[in-house]
Design a protein around this motif. Structure first.
Motif, short mmCIF file in Angstrom:
data_model
loop_
_atom_site.label_atom_id
_atom_site.label_comp_id
_atom_site.label_asym_id
_atom_site.label_seq_id
_atom_site.Cartn_x
_atom_site.Cartn_y
_atom_site.Cartn_z
N MET A 1 0.84 -1.21 0.00
CA MET A 1 0.00 0.00 0.00
C MET A 1 0.87 1.26 0.00
N ASP A 2 1.95 1.19 0.83
CA ASP A 2 2.85 2.35 0.89
C ASP A 2 3.44 2.66 -0.48
N SER A 3 3.86 1.55 -1.20
CA SER A 3 4.49 1.79 -2.50
C SER A 3 3.49 2.36 -3.49
N ALA A 4 2.19 1.94 -3.35
CA ALA A 4 1.16 2.49 -4.24
C ALA A 4 1.02 3.99 -4.02
N VAL A 5 1.07 4.41 -2.71
CA VAL A 5 0.98 5.84 -2.39
C VAL A 5 2.17 6.57 -3.00
N GLU A 6 3.36 5.95 -2.84
CA GLU A 6 4.57 6.58 -3.37
C GLU A 6 4.51 6.73 -4.89
N ASP A 7 3.87 5.71 -5.56
CA ASP A 7 3.81 5.74 -7.02
C ASP A 7 2.69 6.63 -7.55
N ALA A 8 1.80 7.09 -6.63
CA ALA A 8 0.67 7.91 -7.07
C ALA A 8 1.20 9.18 -7.73
N PRO A 9 0.56 9.60 -8.84
CA PRO A 9 1.06 10.82 -9.50
C PRO A 9 0.93 12.03 -8.58
N LEU A 10 1.91 12.91 -8.66
CA LEU A 10 1.87 14.12 -7.84
C LEU A 10 0.79 15.06 -8.37
N ARG A 11 0.19 15.84 -7.46
CA ARG A 11 -0.78 16.86 -7.88
C ARG A 11 -0.06 17.99 -8.60
N SER A 12 -0.80 18.70 -9.43
CA SER A 12 -0.27 19.96 -9.99
C SER A 12 -0.77 21.08 -9.08
N VAL A 13 0.16 21.79 -8.47
CA VAL A 13 -0.19 22.89 -7.57
C VAL A 13 0.47 24.16 -8.08
N TYR A 14 -0.30 25.25 -8.10
CA TYR A 14 0.22 26.54 -8.56
C TYR A 14 0.44 27.44 -7.35
N LEU A 15 1.62 28.07 -7.31
CA LEU A 15 1.99 28.93 -6.18
C LEU A 15 1.97 30.40 -6.59
N GLY A 16 1.22 31.19 -5.83
CA GLY A 16 1.22 32.63 -6.04
C GLY A 16 1.81 33.32 -4.82
N VAL A 17 2.69 34.29 -5.06
CA VAL A 17 3.30 35.06 -3.97
C VAL A 17 2.94 36.54 -4.18
N ASP A 18 2.49 37.19 -3.12
CA ASP A 18 2.13 38.61 -3.20
C ASP A 18 2.82 39.36 -2.07
N VAL A 19 3.60 40.38 -2.43
CA VAL A 19 4.21 41.23 -1.40
C VAL A 19 3.43 42.54 -1.35
N GLY A 20 2.68 42.72 -0.28
CA GLY A 20 1.90 43.94 -0.09
C GLY A 20 2.68 44.95 0.73
N THR A 21 2.00 45.97 1.21
CA THR A 21 2.67 47.03 1.95
C THR A 21 3.16 46.53 3.30
N GLY A 22 2.40 45.63 3.92
CA GLY A 22 2.75 45.21 5.28
C GLY A 22 3.20 43.78 5.43
N SER A 23 3.05 42.95 4.38
CA SER A 23 3.40 41.54 4.54
C SER A 23 3.67 40.88 3.20
N ALA A 24 4.36 39.74 3.28
CA ALA A 24 4.51 38.85 2.12
C ALA A 24 3.55 37.69 2.35
N ARG A 25 2.80 37.31 1.30
CA ARG A 25 1.81 36.25 1.45
C ARG A 25 2.01 35.23 0.34
N ALA A 26 1.72 33.99 0.64
CA ALA A 26 1.84 32.93 -0.35
C ALA A 26 0.57 32.10 -0.35
N GLY A 27 0.10 31.73 -1.54
CA GLY A 27 -1.11 30.90 -1.65
C GLY A 27 -0.87 29.76 -2.63
N LEU A 28 -1.34 28.57 -2.27
CA LEU A 28 -1.23 27.39 -3.13
C LEU A 28 -2.61 27.04 -3.66
N PHE A 29 -2.73 26.84 -4.97
CA PHE A 29 -4.03 26.59 -5.61
C PHE A 29 -4.00 25.30 -6.40
N ASP A 30 -5.16 24.61 -6.43
CA ASP A 30 -5.25 23.39 -7.23
C ASP A 30 -5.65 23.73 -8.67
#
Length: 578
Positions: free
Chosen positions: A1-30
């Motif tokens: 079962m563990d090897s099946a999980v390891e062989d599962a295809p990775l998700r595609s995740v998109y990363l957005g980074v926004d630096v505003g006036t007071g903070s840096a923020r990061a968001g991950l989207f499917d």
């Protein structure tokens, strides 16, 4: 079962980074544009009179912290991130030939190498540049704002000669972030066109979106730089300000450098897209959020998008609209070709302070500490308490409708000048109707009148745009203030247009993540990615009560009059001091 999980295809995740006036923020989207996880880290800021500065070193550390935090909270492995996009305020970064910070501060502190977007040190330089009447000015509403980069560059040259000679690259903050991540200093059409006077339409005849990568920067007007006293920036094919410029979302260099990947906790070589200014990323993250009725009706998509205006409501508010043809609108920035959505002309209005103004009004009131304590003990926000208070007052006073509570108090919200449509950086805020009352209820009325003043400013911008060729009839709102129901309802009632809220609150981060998705070749174009990943949430309609419209028409007349009176007072005082 563990090897099946390891062989599962990775998700595609998109990363957005926004630096505003007071903070840096990061968001991950499917792949459906849904937020998987979010991280944030504060950014240091120095404020001394009109000079407001930050540190690019501190900003990068905050970005790394926010990205790691988002990945940890979302349980996302760095290998799953297939593309990254950066968005940031249009702040100006100075670095030397080694990429080390060069001070832009009177203090000489080398950490302070970023002039923040809202810094107004260069008002006089902006006035001198605007007196040049250069042809490039017609593409930014007829005049440059002191918040744009040429006045700030001229200020540094005239006041910090050593820094001027040391600086090897002058970059918009979002371009610096993508450069720091990839080592490729190709600039974005978004930043260069909107803040640097680059004429993006120089590429109109030559290149389309697909083959624009690393295109030679052919949109600089050398005569402009020479005329304003910055001819040295032309040297080396404009190496200091941008030798190559590309559409937002184009893949930079070889992706993340090994060093940057290690600092961010991601994989080396991960594609990084050319960046966007934060407000423009908000536009990309929300503009194609179609409602169910729009999805079901056969609207010409090329026309439908031209009827919309995005309000990116944060510390300031940006008003973004696109058109197929170029529209020149006095006092409103643009037309900017392909600066947000490729192949469309962008019109950009703005209010220099909105969120910052509401904070200022509340925090400087004597009732504020008690209200803040109440909000903390109830686990809510000061805004939510004030909104509730206004509802109670409306019932107690038997007001015809909640908005009518502000009939005796009127606010011109230009506390940090007027960006659009009168384009007057010297404008000041005006409050009419103050009394000796210092109660929380009086603060609630002041807050309501300020929200309305901001909404009248938006109405003024829309009227100016529509009078000059736009056909705006729908608003889309995102950013912090879009989470405030009173703020949104007042905007709907005052403009007379429905306001669509996005399904995902974090539209700026989604817009940045879309850049990463395009860089990773997951979509053929930025616009296709927007259509796939934008989604509408709630729709707020204007009141059908004609008395509400009549009331706001009256207050809007007063709003316009407050500015006209201010201009006349200014001239009376200038004459008195002559």
């Amino acid at each position: 079962m563990d090897s099946a999980v390891e062989d599962a295809p990775l998700r595609s995740v998109y990363l957005g980074v926004d630096v505003g006036t007071g903070s840096a923020r990061a968001g991950l989207f499917d792949i459906e544009g849904k937020l998987l996880g979010f991280g944030s880290c504060p950014v240091q800021i120095w404020k001394e009179a009109d000079c407001i500065e930050q540190s690019s070193t501190d900003i990068w550390l905050a970005v790394c912290s926010a990205v790691k935090s988002a990945c940890s909270l979302a349980n996302v492995d760095g290998k799953e991130v297939v593309g990254i996009g950066f968005a940031a305020t249009c702040s100006l970064v100075a670095v030397d030939a080694d990429g080390s910070p060069v001070t832009v501060s009177w203090s000489g502190d080398s950490r302070r190498n970023v002039i923040v977007w809202m810094d107004h040190r260069a008002v006089k330089q902006a006035e001198r540049i605007n007196a040049s009447n250069s042809p490039v000015l017609q593409y930014c509403g007829g005049s440059l704002s002191p918040e744009m980069e040429p006045p700030k560059l001229l200020w540094v040259k005239e006041n910090l000669k050593e820094s001027w000679s040391m600086a090897f690259r002058w970059m918009d903050l979002s371009d610096w972030l993508s450069y720091r991540a990839t080592g490729d200093d190709t600039r974005s059409l978004c930043t260069t066109v909107c803040k640097w006077t680059y004429l993006g339409h120089a590429h109109l005849e030559q290149l389309d979106e697909k083959n624009s990568r690393d295109m030679e920067a052919c949109g600089w007007d050398d005569g402009f730089w020479e005329e304003i006293g910055l001819g040295d920036l032309i040297d080396g094919h404009h190496a200091k300000i941008g030798r190559s410029v590309a559409f937002p979302g184009h893949s930079l260099g070889s992706g993340l450098t090994p060093a940057a990947a290690k600092e961010l906790g991601l994989e080396a070589g991960t594609p990084v897209g050319t960046s966007l200014i934060d407000a423009h990323a908000g536009g990309v993250g929300v503009m194609e959020s179609l409602t169910a009725s729009e999805l079901n009706c056969e609207v010409d998509e090329k026309e439908g998008i031209c009827h919309r205006m995005v309000l990116v409501c944060g510390t300031s508010t940006c008003h973004m609209a696109v058109s197929r043809s170029k529209l020149f609108i006095p006092g409103v920035w643009g037309p900017f070709w392909s600066a947000m959505v490729p192949q469309f002309w962008l019109t950009e209005g703005g209010q220099s302070v909105t969120g910052a103004l509401l904070d200022h009004i509340i925090e400087n009131h004597v009732a504020s500490p008690h209200l803040a304590n109440c909000a903390a003990s109830q686990g809510t926000t000061v805004f939510a308490l004030l909104n509730k208070m206004l509802e109670s007052m409306s019932q107690e006073l038997n007001a015809p409708f909640l908005s009518a509570l502000s009939k005796d108090i009127h606010v011109l919200p230009d506390f940090h000048g007027n960006r659009s449509p009168v384009a007057d950086p010297n404008a000041k805020g005006v409050v009419s109707g103050l009394t000796l009352d210092t109660s929380e209820k009086q603060l609630a009325l002041f807050y309501l009148a300020t929200v309305q003043g901001i909404a009248y400013g938006t109405r003024h911008i829309i009227e100016q745009c529509n009078a000059n060729g736009h056909k705006i009839d729908t608003l889309l709102a995102c950013g912090g203030l879009a989470k405030n129901p009173l703020y949104i309802q007042e905007h709907a009632d005052i403009t007379g247009y429905p306001v669509i809220l996005p399904r995902e609150n974090e539209s700026v981060l989604l817009g940045a993540a879309i850049l990463g998705a395009v860089a990773a070749k997951e979509y053929p174009s930025l616009h296709e990615a927007m259509k796939a990943l934008n989604a509408a949430g709630q729709v707020i309609h204007p009141s059908k009560d004609l008395n509400v419209k009549k009331y706001h028409d009256g207050k809007y007349k007063i709003f316009r009059d407050l500015y006209e009176k201010q201009v006349s007072y200014r001239s009376i005082m200038a004459e008195a001091l002559a």
